[in-house]
Design an enzyme around this catalytic site. Sequence first.
Site, mmCIF file in Angstrom:
data_model
loop_
_atom_site.group_PDB
_atom_site.id
_atom_site.type_symbol
_atom_site.label_atom_id
_atom_site.label_comp_id
_atom_site.label_asym_id
_atom_site.label_seq_id
_atom_site.Cartn_x
_atom_site.Cartn_y
_atom_site.Cartn_z
ATOM 1 N N LYS A 14 3.174 -2.461 -5.318
ATOM 2 C CA LYS A 14 2.191 -3.021 -4.387
ATOM 3 C C LYS A 14 1.649 -1.886 -3.529
ATOM 4 O O LYS A 14 2.399 -1.187 -2.849
ATOM 5 C CB LYS A 14 2.849 -4.085 -3.513
ATOM 6 C CG LYS A 14 1.928 -4.642 -2.441
ATOM 7 C CD LYS A 14 2.552 -5.818 -1.714
ATOM 8 C CE LYS A 14 1.678 -6.274 -0.569
ATOM 9 N NZ LYS A 14 2.252 -7.399 0.153
ATOM 10 N N LYS A 27 -0.193 -4.911 -7.978
ATOM 11 C CA LYS A 27 -1.122 -5.486 -7.003
ATOM 12 C C LYS A 27 -1.750 -4.376 -6.177
ATOM 13 O O LYS A 27 -1.010 -3.506 -5.713
ATOM 14 C CB LYS A 27 -0.337 -6.434 -6.096
ATOM 15 C CG LYS A 27 -1.118 -7.044 -4.985
ATOM 16 C CD LYS A 27 -0.203 -7.790 -4.069
ATOM 17 C CE LYS A 27 -1.022 -8.257 -2.892
ATOM 18 N NZ LYS A 27 -0.217 -8.745 -1.834
HETATM 19 C C1 PBG Z 1 2.165 -10.267 2.291
HETATM 20 C C2 PBG Z 1 1.077 -10.292 1.286
HETATM 21 C C3 PBG Z 1 -0.219 -9.755 1.337
HETATM 22 C C4 PBG Z 1 -0.874 -10.182 0.171
HETATM 23 C C5 PBG Z 1 0.030 -10.931 -0.553
HETATM 24 N N1 PBG Z 1 1.230 -10.982 0.131
HETATM 25 C C6 PBG Z 1 -0.888 -8.976 2.401
HETATM 26 C C7 PBG Z 1 -0.450 -7.638 2.766
HETATM 27 O O1 PBG Z 1 0.485 -7.073 2.203
HETATM 28 O O2 PBG Z 1 -1.036 -7.131 3.706
HETATM 29 C C8 PBG Z 1 -2.306 -9.890 -0.208
HETATM 30 C C9 PBG Z 1 -2.956 -10.889 -1.108
HETATM 31 C C10 PBG Z 1 -4.427 -10.788 -1.211
HETATM 32 O O3 PBG Z 1 -5.090 -9.890 -0.642
HETATM 33 O O4 PBG Z 1 -5.006 -11.647 -1.891
HETATM 34 N N2 PBG Z 1 2.717 -9.053 2.557
#
Ligand code: PBG
Length: 324
Positions: A195, A248
């Site tokens: 991520k 992601k």
């Molecule tokens: C929680 C999380 C996030 C997303 C999914 N889980 C935000 C982040 O890490 O700031 C992003 C999902 C999206 O942008 O569609 N940590």
Amino acid sequence: MQFPEYRPRRLRKNENFRRLIRETRLSVDDLIYPLFVVPGKNVKKQIQSMPGNFQMSIDNIVAEAQKVRELGIPGILLFGIPSRKDELATGAFAKAGIIQQAVLRIKKEVPDILVITDVCLCEYTSHGHCGMIENGMVDNDTTLEVLAETAVSHARAGADMVAPSAMMDGQIAAIREGLDENSFENVPVMAYAAKYASCFYGPFREAAESAPQVGDRKGYQMDPANGDEAMREITLDVAEGADIIMVKPALPYLDIIYRAKQEFDLPLAAYNVSGEFAMIKAAASLGWLDEERAMLESLTAIKRAGADIIITYWAKQLAQMLNK
Ligand code: PBG
């Protein structure tokens, strides 16, 4: 074989030929639809930067889950916005927390849809970071305990799968151990393994009201410049017991999806994140792009790169198209 003996255009002549040789096909079976739960009754509030997506109270989420199931989509991914945030993210693991209540209700009323829960603390902390703050830093190991407790509370409410997204080191092991100790050894973990610290989460942070109040997430989410490191992150999550691995965002990271598919023998999910969705929506609303074609091309590319599962805000729209 080369021109003029071989002419690739022969098999592009019409749609029937193109159908016969098409290598990648999107399917409703691949999709997971994210939903945002808020406290209250009969709340359905449009998320400005994500047209067609809403913050919904539990009653409306249940109805929505029913619609999603009727479209044949296998699962939903739940995010919760608690009524109160605090330093310790107590709303994340509260027995009657927003997610725990939502899971209970959905599983009771729509039992045959997979309810997957995002396991993170950023929606629940007053400071908006994904972990516990100690001496001004997001502390890894104290966060692990809270994440494990949160995952167990989701499983207890009936979640079919948990999806840890906090990017703390060791979070998959901590959560797996917590689940196993509490007799949830059959609840799988979908790990947000690679991520990135991405600007493409912008619209989501409006939806989840989870933007960090100070600083950013670069101390725990990955540097977009790194590919080899993503493979190391995934290796760790696999060793810690992940059942599904995730990359992601999706579109700017197709190379990472491709590599993950080549190197790892586990189901691979890709998260087509809020910003990827919002930019196409915005361009389409100005008449600069055809939304449907842009969606199909993007999601097909994500699958072609190697994703087995696609988490997308277009899941319902795509399912409607595919079901026709
Ligand atoms: C929680 C999380 C996030 C997303 C999914 N889980 C935000 C982040 O890490 O700031 C992003 C999902 C999206 O942008 O569609 N940590």
